[in-house]
Design a protein around this motif. Sequence first.
Motif, mmCIF file in Angstrom:
data_model
loop_
_atom_site.group_PDB
_atom_site.id
_atom_site.type_symbol
_atom_site.label_atom_id
_atom_site.label_comp_id
_atom_site.label_asym_id
_atom_site.label_seq_id
_atom_site.Cartn_x
_atom_site.Cartn_y
_atom_site.Cartn_z
ATOM 1 N N VAL A 79 -40.155 -5.318 31.574
ATOM 2 C CA VAL A 79 -39.947 -5.529 30.137
ATOM 3 C C VAL A 79 -39.324 -4.314 29.444
ATOM 4 O O VAL A 79 -38.395 -4.464 28.641
ATOM 5 N N GLU A 80 -39.769 -3.103 29.801
ATOM 6 C CA GLU A 80 -39.250 -1.897 29.123
ATOM 7 C C GLU A 80 -37.762 -1.709 29.400
ATOM 8 O O GLU A 80 -36.961 -1.559 28.476
ATOM 9 N N GLN A 81 -37.381 -1.725 30.683
ATOM 10 C CA GLN A 81 -35.969 -1.515 31.039
ATOM 11 C C GLN A 81 -35.099 -2.655 30.505
ATOM 12 O O GLN A 81 -33.977 -2.424 30.071
ATOM 13 N N ASN A 82 -35.632 -3.885 30.554
ATOM 14 C CA ASN A 82 -34.832 -5.017 30.079
ATOM 15 C C ASN A 82 -34.583 -4.923 28.575
ATOM 16 O O ASN A 82 -33.492 -5.233 28.100
ATOM 17 N N MET A 83 -35.591 -4.465 27.826
ATOM 18 C CA MET A 83 -35.402 -4.294 26.382
ATOM 19 C C MET A 83 -34.368 -3.201 26.105
ATOM 20 O O MET A 83 -33.520 -3.358 25.221
ATOM 21 N N GLN A 84 -34.399 -2.117 26.889
ATOM 22 C CA GLN A 84 -33.409 -1.042 26.705
ATOM 23 C C GLN A 84 -31.994 -1.570 26.957
ATOM 24 O O GLN A 84 -31.056 -1.258 26.224
ATOM 25 N N LEU A 85 -31.860 -2.378 28.004
ATOM 26 C CA LEU A 85 -30.560 -2.978 28.322
ATOM 27 C C LEU A 85 -30.077 -3.869 27.170
ATOM 28 O O LEU A 85 -28.913 -3.802 26.752
ATOM 29 N N ILE A 86 -30.986 -4.688 26.660
ATOM 30 C CA ILE A 86 -30.650 -5.620 25.570
ATOM 31 C C ILE A 86 -30.173 -4.844 24.339
ATOM 32 O O ILE A 86 -29.216 -5.241 23.668
ATOM 33 N N ILE A 87 -30.814 -3.703 24.105
ATOM 34 C CA ILE A 87 -30.418 -2.851 22.970
ATOM 35 C C ILE A 87 -29.028 -2.254 23.232
ATOM 36 O O ILE A 87 -28.151 -2.300 22.372
ATOM 37 N N ARG A 88 -28.821 -1.730 24.462
ATOM 38 C CA ARG A 88 -27.499 -1.155 24.807
ATOM 39 C C ARG A 88 -26.391 -2.186 24.671
ATOM 40 O O ARG A 88 -25.301 -1.902 24.200
ATOM 41 N N GLU A 89 -26.685 -3.402 25.099
ATOM 42 C CA GLU A 89 -25.675 -4.473 25.093
ATOM 43 C C GLU A 89 -25.565 -5.172 23.744
ATOM 44 O O GLU A 89 -24.760 -6.074 23.578
ATOM 45 N N ARG A 90 -26.416 -4.771 22.811
ATOM 46 C CA ARG A 90 -26.425 -5.372 21.464
ATOM 47 C C ARG A 90 -26.416 -6.899 21.538
ATOM 48 O O ARG A 90 -25.545 -7.570 20.949
ATOM 49 N N VAL A 91 -27.359 -7.429 22.277
ATOM 50 C CA VAL A 91 -27.487 -8.895 22.386
ATOM 51 C C VAL A 91 -27.829 -9.447 20.996
ATOM 52 O O VAL A 91 -28.740 -8.942 20.351
ATOM 53 N N PRO A 92 -27.074 -10.458 20.534
ATOM 54 C CA PRO A 92 -27.251 -10.924 19.151
ATOM 55 C C PRO A 92 -28.667 -11.411 18.802
ATOM 56 O O PRO A 92 -29.135 -11.168 17.695
ATOM 57 N N VAL A 93 -29.317 -12.123 19.739
ATOM 58 C CA VAL A 93 -30.638 -12.690 19.428
ATOM 59 C C VAL A 93 -31.588 -12.441 20.597
ATOM 60 O O VAL A 93 -31.217 -12.640 21.760
ATOM 61 N N VAL A 94 -32.806 -12.006 20.280
ATOM 62 C CA VAL A 94 -33.815 -11.800 21.321
ATOM 63 C C VAL A 94 -35.032 -12.635 20.985
ATOM 64 O O VAL A 94 -35.613 -12.497 19.903
ATOM 65 N N THR A 95 -35.379 -13.534 21.895
ATOM 66 C CA THR A 95 -36.632 -14.269 21.721
ATOM 67 C C THR A 95 -37.634 -13.704 22.731
ATOM 68 O O THR A 95 -37.242 -13.157 23.767
ATOM 69 N N THR A 96 -38.912 -13.811 22.397
ATOM 70 C CA THR A 96 -39.932 -13.290 23.322
ATOM 71 C C THR A 96 -40.984 -14.366 23.569
ATOM 72 O O THR A 96 -41.162 -15.266 22.742
ATOM 73 N N GLY A 97 -41.666 -14.246 24.687
ATOM 74 C CA GLY A 97 -42.731 -15.190 25.012
ATOM 75 C C GLY A 97 -43.896 -14.497 25.672
ATOM 76 O O GLY A 97 -43.754 -13.382 26.195
ATOM 77 N N ALA A 98 -45.045 -15.153 25.624
ATOM 78 C CA ALA A 98 -46.235 -14.734 26.358
ATOM 79 C C ALA A 98 -46.772 -13.372 25.938
ATOM 80 O O ALA A 98 -47.281 -12.619 26.759
#
Length: 315
Positions: A79-98
């Motif tokens: 989760v930590e590394q994936n969130m960092q990647l999402i921030i670097r890639e400026r993904v327009p929308v992030v949904t979360t679960g669980a």
Amino acid sequence: MKLRTRLCDLLGIEYPILQGGMAWVSTAELAAAVSEAGGLGIIGSGHAPTEWLEEQIKKAKGLTNKPFGVNVMLMSPFVEQNMQLIIRERVPVVTTGAGNPGKFIPGLKEVGSKVIPVIPSVALAQRMAKAGVDAVIAEGGESGGHIGELSTMPLVPQVVDAVDIPVIAAGGFFDGRGLVAALALGAQGIQMGTRFMCATECVIHDNVKQLLVKAKDRETVVTGRTTGHPVRIIRNKLAKQFEEKERQGASVEELEKMGVGRLRMAMVEGDVQEGSVMAGQICGMIKRIEPAAEIIKDIVTGAEQVIGRLSKGEF
Ligand code: TUI
């Protein structure tokens, strides 16, 4: 009539329809197809490592110029590394679960990503609204996969009344009738997973798609209530074994061990007896495999017809 809600403006999409981010199921191909069709496609990252997610985000960017999302399963070890990647890639929308994405919200918002957690209760919706999320997905137990306690019908209006950010309804949606029902409850859109599993662009094994096409209304069961992690799946050999183990009072460890690798076994390998075929209660309504654009078109035209009929007093 244009079926636009404020959620469409918030996310930069044409229709208020999100495709749920499903582990092993919603890859860049499906997400891009849904976004191209005017909805919001979402890559499901599940327990996938960061290299896989990076490849998927890049692929989605190559397939569409429209906004898309990534779903982060908060129990993932990455989760930590994936969130960092999402921030670097400026993904327009992030949904979360669980889980509660609280600590990731400031970093995501800083790069302009819209943050939309799935919430199974009013209390968590309120906590998330206070933490500054852009919208919430109120998901009822009609959904496939990991679910909360409440059903969609009581959950959605209670969440709508409790927060002043847009609410997206999930769990039990299939067509235009459902979309209008969600709007009637005060939601500004819907999220659907199961129907998109049978999209042509969805990469899952054909055995799963055929099973869903054949499935009837009572085909799913909820297993894992005794572990504290209830999961809705198709009633197959694995589900029956799991139910039997739970009846015998098996330990949480034993039950969790039984579930390891089962989602991949179904979705990738196509073992629909020994694998875990997570699917929602609307599986009985799936009759064919069709392109994502047809699914979106069917929902939108269906919703417009229902609204037209209701507004003429034809109940
Ligand atoms: O996340 C889902 N559905 C999922 S995740 C998933 S991955 C998986 N893989 C193998 C075995 C089991 C799962 C399959 N399906 N839906 C969103 C969702 N989130 N449903 C319920 C919740 C939820 C539950 C508790 C969200 C927040 C929450 O908060 C607890 C707290 O207060 O921290």
